[in-house]
Every structure is written in structure tokens, then in C-alpha cells.
Design an enzyme around this catalytic site. Structure first.
Site, PDB file in Angstrom:
ATOM      1  N   SER A 140     -27.548  -9.149  27.351  1.00 29.93           N
ATOM      2  CA  SER A 140     -27.035  -9.001  26.008  1.00 29.93           C
ATOM      3  C   SER A 140     -26.674  -7.527  25.764  1.00 29.93           C
ATOM      4  O   SER A 140     -25.900  -6.947  26.524  1.00 29.93           O
ATOM      5  CB  SER A 140     -28.070  -9.512  25.001  1.00 29.93           C
ATOM      6  OG  SER A 140     -27.554  -9.563  23.702  1.00 29.93           O
ATOM      7  N   ARG A 210     -32.668 -11.689  10.300  1.00 26.15           N
ATOM      8  CA  ARG A 210     -33.201 -12.344  11.497  1.00 26.15           C
ATOM      9  C   ARG A 210     -32.789 -13.810  11.556  1.00 26.15           C
ATOM     10  O   ARG A 210     -32.458 -14.325  12.629  1.00 26.15           O
ATOM     11  CB  ARG A 210     -34.725 -12.230  11.521  1.00 26.15           C
ATOM     12  CG  ARG A 210     -35.380 -12.857  12.752  1.00 26.15           C
ATOM     13  CD  ARG A 210     -34.856 -12.232  14.021  1.00 26.15           C
ATOM     14  NE  ARG A 210     -35.605 -12.667  15.187  1.00 26.15           N
ATOM     15  CZ  ARG A 210     -35.274 -12.371  16.428  1.00 26.15           C
ATOM     16  NH1 ARG A 210     -34.197 -11.633  16.668  1.00 26.15           N
ATOM     17  NH2 ARG A 210     -35.998 -12.788  17.442  1.00 26.15           N
ATOM     18  N   ASP A 316     -23.560 -20.303  25.727  1.00 26.41           N
ATOM     19  CA  ASP A 316     -23.718 -19.048  24.988  1.00 26.41           C
ATOM     20  C   ASP A 316     -22.428 -18.774  24.233  1.00 26.41           C
ATOM     21  O   ASP A 316     -21.437 -18.326  24.797  1.00 26.41           O
ATOM     22  CB  ASP A 316     -24.033 -17.906  25.960  1.00 26.41           C
ATOM     23  CG  ASP A 316     -24.258 -16.568  25.264  1.00 26.41           C
ATOM     24  OD1 ASP A 316     -24.089 -16.500  24.031  1.00 26.41           O
ATOM     25  OD2 ASP A 316     -24.605 -15.607  25.965  1.00 26.41           O
ATOM     26  N   HIS A 349     -27.412 -18.334  23.864  1.00 22.77           N
ATOM     27  CA  HIS A 349     -27.574 -16.936  24.273  1.00 22.77           C
ATOM     28  C   HIS A 349     -28.989 -16.646  24.762  1.00 22.77           C
ATOM     29  O   HIS A 349     -29.187 -15.836  25.663  1.00 22.77           O
ATOM     30  CB  HIS A 349     -27.222 -16.022  23.091  1.00 22.77           C
ATOM     31  CG  HIS A 349     -27.196 -14.569  23.445  1.00 22.77           C
ATOM     32  ND1 HIS A 349     -26.395 -14.061  24.442  1.00 22.77           N
ATOM     33  CD2 HIS A 349     -27.892 -13.503  22.939  1.00 22.77           C
ATOM     34  CE1 HIS A 349     -26.580 -12.746  24.534  1.00 22.77           C
ATOM     35  NE2 HIS A 349     -27.480 -12.395  23.641  1.00 22.77           N
TER      36      HIS A 349
END
Length: 375
Positions: A140, A210, A316, A349
């Protein structure tokens, strides 16, 4: 490790009298040729593997990958995990004291970029006496740092391993980051980033940020399999029209996915710093090595010298496989040594953090080859 020499930043500012927190695993060999730098993603840290003695639930964030006998085998490699400047896990960041004012930096902490982090990591390697890394590994945002290493210090690494990453963020990704940032900035407890002085925390904004981020880390299939449309226990239902099991409430937590996201948001708001979130998501947005080459990614990678392993995951959608293929094409254009693995995994992801035997098999084989070089 403390650094008195100022670190010049891409913004034109500098960071002086700064500290980097790091951990190492395994033993550096006599030739100093077996070091692997692991770059962390948004909310991770230097604590890459293992557990802290006497501390419950202290497992490193990539512990399933790194350790004795694991794909990145610490019996053979010297692994370095470093917390980047601007983070909130010990390295100099917004929570630390500004040397000029004697109070926390807060919103006054300078903007940092992926390139700034790579420069700081290179200084740490210098201090450890490591002139060339066997590999730089990251997933990432960590993968962006690995790619940047191959461009900024092409002769200081032999292998670049970039997992679930991209050569830059799409407009959609930048949009998700901006919504998350606005949730934090508009929290009344944020106080313009100087909430430390007000003895408060912008928990509400962090929770929403979040939750937004977490949705993008999971695939639709993974969410459906894990939660579906399941409703939590009905003991507190306000209304049950025709025994449907529906609460018909605008505020109650009814669906399992709602409960999960709120739980993740609550946890995150207790340990992560709001200013750090703003800094790191901006670093994600700014990363674009092709910008200096008129948008030509192939030209950007012309100076790379190391070998590459690029890995993506089919579900992803935040860092989709086609973004990894862009990197592969840019490398192939210059006849660079690159291997590419596209793993059919359902997890989205987050797959780069999970224990998929095919994914780990690719990395194990790759590190086996590197180990033979370093021997």
C-alpha cells in the site's frame, strides 16, 4: 535514533532535531548484504513482527510474513522496521515538542512526503552502516515508499518488492482521503490541530475517517461473506412491524456491518493521532513520481537499477491490479528485471496483510532467491 542534522523536506521546510524509532529482527551478516527494509502503511509502525515481552496483544502488523522460518525469514535476513517522521508511534511527529516553542507541533508540523520518508530511512541505514539493502519491501503506502527507494537511491537496493500499491492515487482515492480529513477538521474538538492544548481529542472525526477508510480496504465480496445483511440481536428493537425483525430506527446500530465499522472507528480514535492522519493521507495524495516527467511513468522509472517484484490482488479496488500493471509496463519499457503476480483473492486491499498461501508462496520464493545472492 536521534538526528541533529536537519532533514530537508520536499516542501522547502526542514525537520531538525528529530528522532526515528525503529526495530530490527535477525542478524546483519559480516558483508552487511542481508538487510531488508520494511516500509509501513498508513496506520502501522516500526513494530513489524514479533511480540513485546509481557505485553498482551502486541503482535507486529506483518507478523504472519516476517520471522524465523516465515517467507521473510529472519534466520537469514536482517529486517528493519522504521516509524516514519510525522507518525504517532514514537518518531518525531505532531505530538512531539517543537524545539522552537516548547509545546507540541500540532498543526505546525511540516508537510511530509513519501520522498521525505525515504530520505529519512536512508539516513537511518547510513547510521546502521548499511550501504546497500538486499531489498525494500512495502504494501500500500509502504509499496509507494519501496518504489521511491528505487528512484531516489537506485544503487542502494538490489530488489524492490511493492505490494498492493499504485504509481499515484486516482481522483477517487484522493476524494476518499479528503472526506476523511474533513471529518477530522470539522470535529469541534479538533481546534485547528492544536487540540493537545485544549486537553481533548477529535474522536468523532477520527471514528468517521477510519470507517470511511475501512470500507475501501474491503471488497464487496468480503463484506457480503462476513456480514451480509445480518441484523444484530433484536432485544432492543423499538418497533417490530409485522414481525419483520426491523427496528425502523434512524440511529440504532442494527446491521452487523454497522457494528463492525463503529467498533473499528472507536478503536482507532483511541490510539491514532488526528494530525498524523492528515499528514499521512496528504503524503499519499502527493506521491506521483511521473509528475516530474510530464506524467510519463516510463520516463520516471528509466533510472531504476534494481530488480522488482510487483504483487496485486484481483478484488483490491482501492489499489486495483491495473495500477500495478502500469508500473510493470513502465519497467518493461526500459527492459528492467520485473516479476508480476496477480493473486485472485477475495479480501480486497487488506489481502496484503493476510495469510494467503499463494501470496506468501510468491514472496517466499522471491526471498529464497535473494538469500542465495546474499550468502
Amino acid at each position: 535514533m536521534h538526528f541533529a542534522l536537519p532533514l530537508p523536506l520536499q516542501s522547502g521546510a526542514q525537520l531538525r532535531d528529530y528522532t526515528l524509532v525503529y526495530e530490527t529482527y535477525g542478524t546483519l551478516n559480516a558483508a552487511r548484504s542481508n538487510a531488508v527494509l520494511v516500509c509501513h502503511a498508513l496506520n502501522a509502525s516500526h513494530h513489524v513482527a514479533g511480540t513485546y515481552e509481557g505485553q498482551a496483544r502486541s503482535e507486529g502488523w506483518w507478523d504472519n510474513l516476517i520471522g524465523p522460518g516465515k517467507p521473510l525469514d529472519t534466520n537469514r535476513f536482517f529486517v528493519i522496521g522504521v516509524n516514519n517522521p510525522g507518525s504517532c508511534f514514537g518518531s518525531t511527529g505532531p505530538m512531539q515538542t517543537h524545539p522552537d516553542t516548547g509545546v507540541p507541533y500540532g498543526a505546525d508540523f511540516p508537510v511530509v512526503t513519501v520522498e521525505d520518508w525515504v530520505d529519512a530511512q536512508a539516513r537511518l541505514c547510513d547510521a546502521l552502516g548499511i550501504e546497500q539493502l538486499a531489498a525494500v519491501l512495502g504494501g500500500s503506502l509502504g509499496g509507494m515508499q519501496a518504489l521511491s527507494w528505487s528512484l531516489r537511491f537506485p544503487d542502494r537496493l538490489r530488489h524492490c518488492i511493492a505490494v498492493a500499491t499504485a504509481p499515484n492515487l486516482s481522483a477517487q482515492n484522493i476524494a476518499f482521503n479528503e472526506v476523511a480529513r474533513r471529518a477530522i477538521i470539522t470535529d469541534p474538538d479538533f481546534h485547528g490541530g492544536h487540540f493537545y492544548a485544549h486537553n481533548t481529542l477529535p474522536r468523532r472525526g477520527l471514528r468517521v475517517a477510519r470507517m470511511i477508510g475501512h470500507i475501501t480496504y474491503l471488497s464487496d465480496d468480503a463484506m457480503e461473506a462476513k456480514f451480509g445483511r445480518r441484523i444484530r440481536g433484536h432485544g432492543s428493537l423499538a418497533v417490530d412491524a409485522g414481525n419483520t425483525g426491523l427496528a425502523y430506527s434512524t440511529q440504532a446500530i442494527e446491521f452487523e456491518i454497522e457494528s463492525y465499522l463503529r467498533h473499528q472507528g472507536d478503536k482507532f480514535s483511541e490510539y491514532f493521532d488526528a494530525n498524523t492522519y492528515l499528514l499521512i493521507t496528504r503524503a499519499l495524495d502527493y506521491f506521483d513520481p511521473a509528475r516530474a516527467f510530464g506524467g510519463d511513468l516510463s520516463a520516471a522509472f528509466a533510472g531504476a537499477r534494481c530488480q522488482f517484484q510487483i504483487i496485486s490482488f484481483t478484488t483490491d479496488w482501492r489499489f486495483a491490479p491495473q495500477r500495478s500493471r502500469e508500473i510493470v509496463k513502465a519497467l518493461v519499457d526500459h527492459k528492467r528485471d520485473v516479476s508480476y503476480a496477480e493473486i485472485a483473492a477475495p479480501h480486497g486491499h487488506d489481502a496484503f496483510l493476510l495469510d494467503d498461501p499463494r501470496y506468501h508462496g510468491v514472496l517466499r520464493a522471491y526471498f529464497d532467491n535473494i538469500a542465495m545472492e546474499a550468502a
